[in-house]
Design a protein around this motif. Structure first.
Motif, PDB file in Angstrom:
ATOM      1  N   MET A 255       0.822  -1.212   0.000  1.00 30.96           N
ATOM      2  CA  MET A 255       0.000   0.000   0.000  1.00 30.96           C
ATOM      3  C   MET A 255       0.859   1.266   0.000  1.00 30.96           C
ATOM      4  SD  MET A 255      -3.153  -1.157   2.498  1.00 30.96           S
ATOM      5  CE  MET A 255      -4.322  -0.086   1.662  1.00 30.96           C
ATOM      6  N   ASP A 256       1.949   1.233  -0.745  1.00 32.09           N
ATOM      7  CA  ASP A 256       2.907   2.335  -0.743  1.00 32.09           C
ATOM      8  C   ASP A 256       2.295   3.635  -1.249  1.00 32.09           C
ATOM      9  OD1 ASP A 256       4.926   0.713   0.283  1.00 32.09           O
ATOM     10  OD2 ASP A 256       5.548   0.045  -1.718  1.00 32.09           O
ATOM     11  N   ASP A 257       1.403   3.536  -2.248  1.00 26.52           N
ATOM     12  CA  ASP A 257       0.779   4.752  -2.788  1.00 26.52           C
ATOM     13  C   ASP A 257      -0.038   5.453  -1.710  1.00 26.52           C
ATOM     14  OD1 ASP A 257       1.907   4.309  -5.223  1.00 26.52           O
ATOM     15  OD2 ASP A 257       0.113   3.436  -6.151  1.00 26.52           O
ATOM     16  N   LEU A 258      -0.796   4.660  -0.944  1.00 29.54           N
ATOM     17  CA  LEU A 258      -1.622   5.247   0.115  1.00 29.54           C
ATOM     18  C   LEU A 258      -0.749   5.862   1.205  1.00 29.54           C
ATOM     19  CD1 LEU A 258      -4.293   5.808   1.551  1.00 29.54           C
ATOM     20  CD2 LEU A 258      -4.205   3.489   2.478  1.00 29.54           C
ATOM     21  N   LYS A 259       0.277   5.133   1.636  1.00 24.46           N
ATOM     22  CA  LYS A 259       1.154   5.648   2.693  1.00 24.46           C
ATOM     23  C   LYS A 259       1.851   6.927   2.233  1.00 24.46           C
ATOM     24  CE  LYS A 259       3.133   1.551   3.280  1.00 24.46           C
ATOM     25  NZ  LYS A 259       4.006   0.469   3.797  1.00 24.46           N
ATOM     26  N   ASN A 260       2.287   6.961   0.991  1.00 21.25           N
ATOM     27  CA  ASN A 260       2.954   8.159   0.453  1.00 21.25           C
ATOM     28  C   ASN A 260       1.983   9.330   0.392  1.00 21.25           C
ATOM     29  OD1 ASN A 260       5.301   9.452  -0.878  1.00 21.25           O
ATOM     30  ND2 ASN A 260       3.897   9.542  -2.624  1.00 21.25           N
ATOM     31  N   GLN A 261       0.755   9.044   0.000  1.00 16.50           N
ATOM     32  CA  GLN A 261      -0.256  10.103  -0.064  1.00 16.50           C
ATOM     33  C   GLN A 261      -0.526  10.682   1.325  1.00 16.50           C
ATOM     34  OE1 GLN A 261      -4.045   8.825  -1.571  1.00 16.50           O
ATOM     35  NE2 GLN A 261      -4.804  10.894  -1.868  1.00 16.50           N
ATOM     36  N   LEU A 262      -0.648   9.806   2.339  1.00 21.58           N
ATOM     37  CA  LEU A 262      -0.890  10.275   3.699  1.00 21.58           C
ATOM     38  C   LEU A 262       0.297  11.090   4.226  1.00 21.58           C
ATOM     39  CD1 LEU A 262      -2.566   7.108   5.290  1.00 21.58           C
ATOM     40  CD2 LEU A 262      -3.674   9.240   4.623  1.00 21.58           C
ATOM     41  N   LYS A 263       1.509  10.697   3.859  1.00 21.30           N
ATOM     42  CA  LYS A 263       2.705  11.428   4.319  1.00 21.30           C
ATOM     43  C   LYS A 263       2.785  12.812   3.691  1.00 21.30           C
ATOM     44  CE  LYS A 263       5.699   7.469   5.378  1.00 21.30           C
ATOM     45  NZ  LYS A 263       6.884   6.679   4.947  1.00 21.30           N
ATOM     46  N   THR A 264       2.628  12.855   2.361  1.00 21.28           N
ATOM     47  CA  THR A 264       2.866  14.134   1.655  1.00 21.28           C
ATOM     48  C   THR A 264       1.697  15.107   1.795  1.00 21.28           C
ATOM     49  OG1 THR A 264       2.006  13.161  -0.403  1.00 21.28           O
ATOM     50  CG2 THR A 264       4.391  13.054  -0.024  1.00 21.28           C
ATOM     51  N   GLN A 265       0.472  14.583   1.845  1.00 24.21           N
ATOM     52  CA  GLN A 265      -0.691  15.476   1.848  1.00 24.21           C
ATOM     53  C   GLN A 265      -1.220  15.764   3.251  1.00 24.21           C
ATOM     54  OE1 GLN A 265      -3.748  14.292  -0.929  1.00 24.21           O
ATOM     55  NE2 GLN A 265      -2.282  13.745  -2.512  1.00 24.21           N
TER      56      GLN A 265
ATOM     57  N   VAL B 217       2.190  18.256   6.163  1.00 21.37           N
ATOM     58  CA  VAL B 217       1.494  19.530   6.394  1.00 21.37           C
ATOM     59  C   VAL B 217       1.316  19.774   7.890  1.00 21.37           C
ATOM     60  CG1 VAL B 217      -0.556  20.897   5.891  1.00 21.37           C
ATOM     61  CG2 VAL B 217       0.300  19.280   4.197  1.00 21.37           C
ATOM     62  N   LEU B 218       1.018  18.691   8.635  1.00 19.27           N
ATOM     63  CA  LEU B 218       0.845  18.819  10.078  1.00 19.27           C
ATOM     64  C   LEU B 218       2.170  19.151  10.771  1.00 19.27           C
ATOM     65  CD1 LEU B 218      -1.499  15.750  10.768  1.00 19.27           C
ATOM     66  CD2 LEU B 218      -2.145  18.154  10.880  1.00 19.27           C
TER      67      LEU B 218
ATOM     68  N   PHE C 216      -1.721   5.426  11.259  1.00 24.58           N
ATOM     69  CA  PHE C 216      -1.521   6.843  10.939  1.00 24.58           C
ATOM     70  C   PHE C 216      -1.228   7.627  12.217  1.00 24.58           C
ATOM     71  CE2 PHE C 216      -3.333  11.084  10.872  1.00 24.58           C
ATOM     72  CZ  PHE C 216      -2.710  11.664   9.782  1.00 24.58           C
ATOM     73  N   CYS C 217      -1.999   7.333  13.295  1.00 25.23           N
ATOM     74  CA  CYS C 217      -1.795   8.051  14.553  1.00 25.23           C
ATOM     75  C   CYS C 217      -0.446   7.706  15.174  1.00 25.23           C
ATOM     76  CB  CYS C 217      -2.925   7.732  15.530  1.00 25.23           C
ATOM     77  SG  CYS C 217      -4.452   8.557  15.087  1.00 25.23           S
ATOM     78  N   GLU C 218      -0.031   6.437  15.039  1.00 25.05           N
ATOM     79  CA  GLU C 218       1.301   6.069  15.520  1.00 25.05           C
ATOM     80  C   GLU C 218       2.379   6.847  14.763  1.00 25.05           C
ATOM     81  OE1 GLU C 218       1.690   1.864  15.173  1.00 25.05           O
ATOM     82  OE2 GLU C 218       0.132   1.430  16.648  1.00 25.05           O
ATOM     83  N   GLU C 219       2.200   6.947  13.444  1.00 23.32           N
ATOM     84  CA  GLU C 219       3.177   7.657  12.605  1.00 23.32           C
ATOM     85  C   GLU C 219       3.224   9.132  12.974  1.00 23.32           C
ATOM     86  OE1 GLU C 219       6.037   7.305   9.530  1.00 23.32           O
ATOM     87  OE2 GLU C 219       4.789   5.727  10.391  1.00 23.32           O
ATOM     88  N   ALA C 220       2.061   9.698  13.319  1.00 15.82           N
ATOM     89  CA  ALA C 220       1.983  11.125  13.641  1.00 15.82           C
ATOM     90  C   ALA C 220       2.288  11.402  15.109  1.00 15.82           C
ATOM     91  CB  ALA C 220       0.589  11.653  13.310  1.00 15.82           C
TER      92      ALA C 220
END
Length: 436
Positions: A310-320, A324-325, A359-363
């Protein structure tokens, strides 16, 4: 009896399409030759009609109940007898219901959500309660999901019972061997001692609620029971002696509600269907211990490293989102604002909630998972205050992410046919979300 298609019945009805067969009749659509109106025809082979299904005048008992014109019963258009290929038949014509049965909807799209299942059950309870309250009380005595129709002919969906084969007056001598088209699983245990009361209707209605919510009948591992066969029935009743198993994740009130309405001891069920409906709407709650309000869960873990592919999804969440956060001032120069939410969509089990946690762990944000049961029911009035408390809690524990699991159940589509309290609750959600 599929061969009856396109025949004329007594020069009044032209049979058009076969709909389905059940244990007691075949169902067709037909055209009334006088009015050109579409009707539903229930056709019975006269040689197979049970004596108990006929009244003292020799007519099908169902006709007498249809003549009462009770809300929730189909409108009677005509009835009679005819002969075809040297076989005698009886028919009942009712107003055509533009819609589908509950069973057909579940076959098409799976178990109903709590909102839709509760809507159906409240309608059934309303119909049954009116029958029980008549001067000469009437019992349903056994409904199945095939009996219950979503009528979509009006501005909003309504519920209509397709046939009344098991309906009887309370004073009638009704026996379980007379029951047609109903799973033994959906009948109260006292029915098998030929005891039928308003509380057996309550059990039947709640058993259907269970089946709508979870897609399987009660005691489903013993589903195919021949109630006319003593050995088969004894085996089923022995299986029912074990405690009813409820699915994991069910909220406490709903668990207690279902357990009470399905209690094998009829005295332990709700006093009447008014009480039943009041608890189903959560105007009253069945809570045996203090309810737990949404707890903040700090997500510490491996983040996106736990998600394979799911690299496309993970990359999208990181960049967008994440970038930004983390660097709001940098992105502000380019007019990119901090997003206040995301919508993850897909079929059940594809990992939406899991990805939200990661996502919350990553953030390194706090994580609040909100399920429909956490906010009680959409039927409860005054829910706006609880919604406000939820967002206040997230703000106090900022930075936080609130994850709404099954968001369509928590925030149904606003339309003219939802009640005022539901609409107010959706408005409160939107107000709070806009403040994030």
């Amino acid at each position: 009896m599929n061969s009856l298609k396109k025949i004329f019945i007594n020069d009044k009805y032209k049979v058009k399409h076969f709909i389905e067969s059940n244990s007691f009749c075949d169902i067709y659509t037909a055209t009334d030759q006088e009015s050109s109106q579409l009707v539903t025809l229930s056709i019975y082979n006269a040689s197979k009609i049970s004596r108990d299904d006929l009244d003292d005048s020799g007519d099908l008992r169902e006709i007498g109940f249809l003549k009462l014109g009770i809300a929730g019963f189909p409108k009677l258009m005509g009835f009679g007898e005819f002969t075809y290929n040297l076989e005698k038949y009886r028919y009942i014509a009712t107003e055509f219901i533009s819609g589908e049965s509950v069973l057909d909807r579940m076959k098409r799209s799976g178990p109903l959500n709590e909102f839709d299942a509760t809507f159906v059950i409240l309608k059934l309870a309303e119909i049954a309660n009116k029958l029980h309250s008549r001067e000469k009380a009437i019992l349903l005595n056994g409904l199945s999901l095939e009996n219950i129709m979503f009528d979509m002919s009006g501005e909003s969906e309504d519920i209509v019972l397709r046939n009344l084969i098991n309906v009887r007056f309370f004073e009638d001598d009704f026996k379980y061997k007379y029951i047609d088209g109903v799973l033994a699983n959906n009948l109260a245990i006292e029915c098998f001692n030929d005891v039928f009361t308003p509380k057996t209707d309550q059990f039947n209605i709640c058993a259907l609620y269970y089946q709508m919510l979870y897609g399987i009948p009660l005691w489903h591992d013993n589903e195919k029971v021949d109630i006319k066969n003593k050995l088969s029935l004894d085996s089923h009743l022995e299986n029912r002696a074990y405690k009813l198993k409820l699915p994991e994740g069910i909220d406490e009130h709903l668990e207690n509600f279902i357990s009470k309405a399905l209690n094998e001891n009829s005295d332990e069920r709700f006093r009447n269907l008014n009480d039943f409906s009041s608890y189903l709407k959560r105007e009253k709650l069945l809570i045996t211990k203090q309810a737990k309000v949404n707890k903040v869960k700090i997500k510490i873990g491996n983040g996106f490293n736990d998600i394979a592919g799911m690299d496309d999804l993970k990359n999208q969440l990181k960049t967008q989102v994440l970038d930004v956060l983390r660097k709001p001032d940098h992105f502000k120069k380019y007019g990119v604002t901090i997003p206040n939410g995301m919508l993850l969509y897909g079929p059940p089990g594809c990992g939406k909630t899991f990805i939200s946690e990661k996502f919350c762990e990553e953030a390194a944000f706090n994580f609040l998972l909100v399920k429909p049961s956490d906010l009680s029911s959409i039927y409860v009035s005054g829910g706006e205050e609880k919604i406000g408390q939820l967002f206040d809690e997230a703000e106090k524990n900022a930075p936080s992410v609130i994850c709404f699991d099954e968001v369509d159940s928590i925030m149904p589509k606003r339309s003219n046919d939802i009640n005022q309290s539901v609409s107010a609750r959706v408005n409160e959600f939107l107000t709070q979300i806009n403040k994030c």
